[in-house]
Design a protein around this motif. Structure first.
Motif, mmCIF file in Angstrom:
data_model
loop_
_atom_site.group_PDB
_atom_site.id
_atom_site.type_symbol
_atom_site.label_atom_id
_atom_site.label_comp_id
_atom_site.label_asym_id
_atom_site.label_seq_id
_atom_site.Cartn_x
_atom_site.Cartn_y
_atom_site.Cartn_z
ATOM 1 N N LEU A 107 -18.484 -3.778 117.669
ATOM 2 C CA LEU A 107 -18.062 -4.166 116.331
ATOM 3 C C LEU A 107 -18.871 -3.439 115.265
ATOM 4 O O LEU A 107 -19.911 -2.837 115.552
ATOM 5 N N LEU A 113 -18.086 -7.364 121.453
ATOM 6 C CA LEU A 113 -17.101 -8.403 121.734
ATOM 7 C C LEU A 113 -16.664 -8.313 123.187
ATOM 8 O O LEU A 113 -16.308 -7.234 123.672
ATOM 9 N N GLU A 125 -19.627 -12.841 121.479
ATOM 10 C CA GLU A 125 -20.225 -11.675 120.833
ATOM 11 C C GLU A 125 -21.688 -11.616 121.223
ATOM 12 O O GLU A 125 -22.404 -12.623 121.155
ATOM 13 N N ARG A 153 -9.184 -8.038 120.160
ATOM 14 C CA ARG A 153 -9.757 -7.199 119.111
ATOM 15 C C ARG A 153 -10.134 -8.061 117.902
ATOM 16 O O ARG A 153 -9.459 -9.058 117.618
ATOM 17 N N LYS A 154 -11.187 -7.677 117.206
ATOM 18 C CA LYS A 154 -11.590 -8.381 116.001
ATOM 19 C C LYS A 154 -10.967 -7.706 114.790
ATOM 20 O O LYS A 154 -10.970 -6.478 114.679
ATOM 21 N N GLY A 158 -12.306 -10.902 110.055
ATOM 22 C CA GLY A 158 -13.220 -11.686 110.879
ATOM 23 C C GLY A 158 -12.548 -12.501 111.955
ATOM 24 O O GLY A 158 -13.231 -13.088 112.812
ATOM 25 N N ASN A 159 -11.220 -12.569 111.935
ATOM 26 C CA ASN A 159 -10.485 -13.284 112.977
ATOM 27 C C ASN A 159 -10.341 -12.415 114.221
ATOM 28 O O ASN A 159 -10.662 -11.225 114.209
ATOM 29 N N TYR A 160 -9.827 -13.009 115.298
ATOM 30 C CA TYR A 160 -9.667 -12.318 116.571
ATOM 31 C C TYR A 160 -8.188 -12.303 116.958
ATOM 32 O O TYR A 160 -7.507 -13.331 116.886
ATOM 33 N N PRO A 175 -12.952 -17.673 113.557
ATOM 34 C CA PRO A 175 -14.223 -17.791 114.279
ATOM 35 C C PRO A 175 -14.527 -19.208 114.764
ATOM 36 O O PRO A 175 -15.290 -19.388 115.725
#
Length: 307
Positions: A107, A113, A125, A153-154, A158-160, A175
């Protein structure tokens, strides 16, 4: 006798040379160098099909050549970071034998990640020392460890972004673990769930759309912000059926898309297609679960290959 000895020495020299194959083909003269995470080989291939780096451990699932020249690679049992001297400088191992790791991404803040499938599937993380500094529980809707998730993937917010195969869904997690968006992939136009359009790789593109490979469904779709299909590929677009269990994918800076046909036993293992669905490059040697295109005709790719 002298002539015979010379001929014999030439023959021995030829036999000692590595077998060279023309695995890349392109009518436009395109040649790529790339990293492969695959069942039989994990390493780097240059633009003339030579192996220039070999991890010595096949069956990797995810990985990247980092900006500093290190390699970050994920296998089902561990994640390793290699420095330029091929020394392992970071390791993360699964806690239990039945667990599977599926993602390894460096990241922007230097953290790494990783996804863990198992009894309590989650994203973790790691900091630079390998310590877990964040953990996000996932909701894959199945206890089948192997089918819970693949490459996460991030996002810049900031979300995934996480594909869940048997849930037929790409989910966006905050998160704190809250799901804030879901793209369903059991499209009725493809035959619903019987088409096995399991999401495998999901990539958020710069235009806000999301590129998703649909493994057993042998399709690739680009979805808008509402989850509607704005572009898609299937084997009806081609004459040689190059989509065989597509897993990894990458959208190149020129707008083309490279796809790994993980299930292909013979013929095309990876291919590049333009927006008009014309194939402009193919690769026919090692199978790829995931990959990273590094250069094209001697030039490094600009920008990040995936987000």
């Amino acid at each position: 006798m002298k002539t015979i000895k010379i001929i014999r020495s030439w023959c021995m020299a030829i036999l000692a040379m590595p077998l060279m194959m023309t695995a890349q083909n392109s009518n436009s003269g395109t040649h790529h160098s790339f990293f492969i995470a695959g069942p039989d080989f994990t390493g780097i291939i240059n633009e003339v099909d030579e192996v220039v780096w070999d991890s010595g451990k096949p069956a990797a699932r995810d990985g990247y050549v980092l900006d500093n020249g290190h390699l970050l690679i994920c296998w089902a049992d561990e994640v390793r970071e290699y420095n330029k001297a091929k020394e392992v400088i970071l390791t993360y191992k699964r806690a239990q034998d039945h667990m599977e790791l599926g993602t390894a991404v460096r990241l922007e803040d230097g953290n790494t990640l990783i996804t863990e499938s198992g009894d309590n599937p989650r994203i973790v993380e790691l900091d630079k020392t390998g310590k877990v500094v964040k953990s996000v529980l996932l909701q894959p809707e199945t206890d089948n460890v192997h089918m819970q998730t693949r490459m996460a993937r991030k996002l810049p917010n900031g979300n995934y972004l996480v594909p869940h195969l048997l849930a037929f869904a790409v989910k966006e997690y905050q998160p704190d673990g809250e799901i804030v968006n879901v793209f369903k992939t059991d499209f009725e136009i493809f035959g619903g769930r019987s088409a096995e359009t399991w999401p495998f790789t999901a990539i958020r593109l710069e235009n806000g759309n999301t590129l998703v490979t649909l493994t057993h469904g042998n399709r690739v779709v680009e979805l808008d912000e509402e989850g509607a299909i704005v572009w898609q590929l299937d084997n009806s677009d081609f004459t040689n059926n190059p989509l065989v269990d597509p897993c990894g994918a990458q959208r190149l800076p020129n707008g083309n898309t490279v796809i790994a046909s993980y299930g292909a036993q013979d013929g095309i293992k990876m291919f590049e297609v333009n927006r008009d669905k014309s194939i402009v490059w193919t690769y026919e040697n090692y199978r790829a679960h995931h990959f990273q295109i590094l250069t094209t005709n001697g030039k490094s790719l600009k920008g990040k290959p995936l987000k």
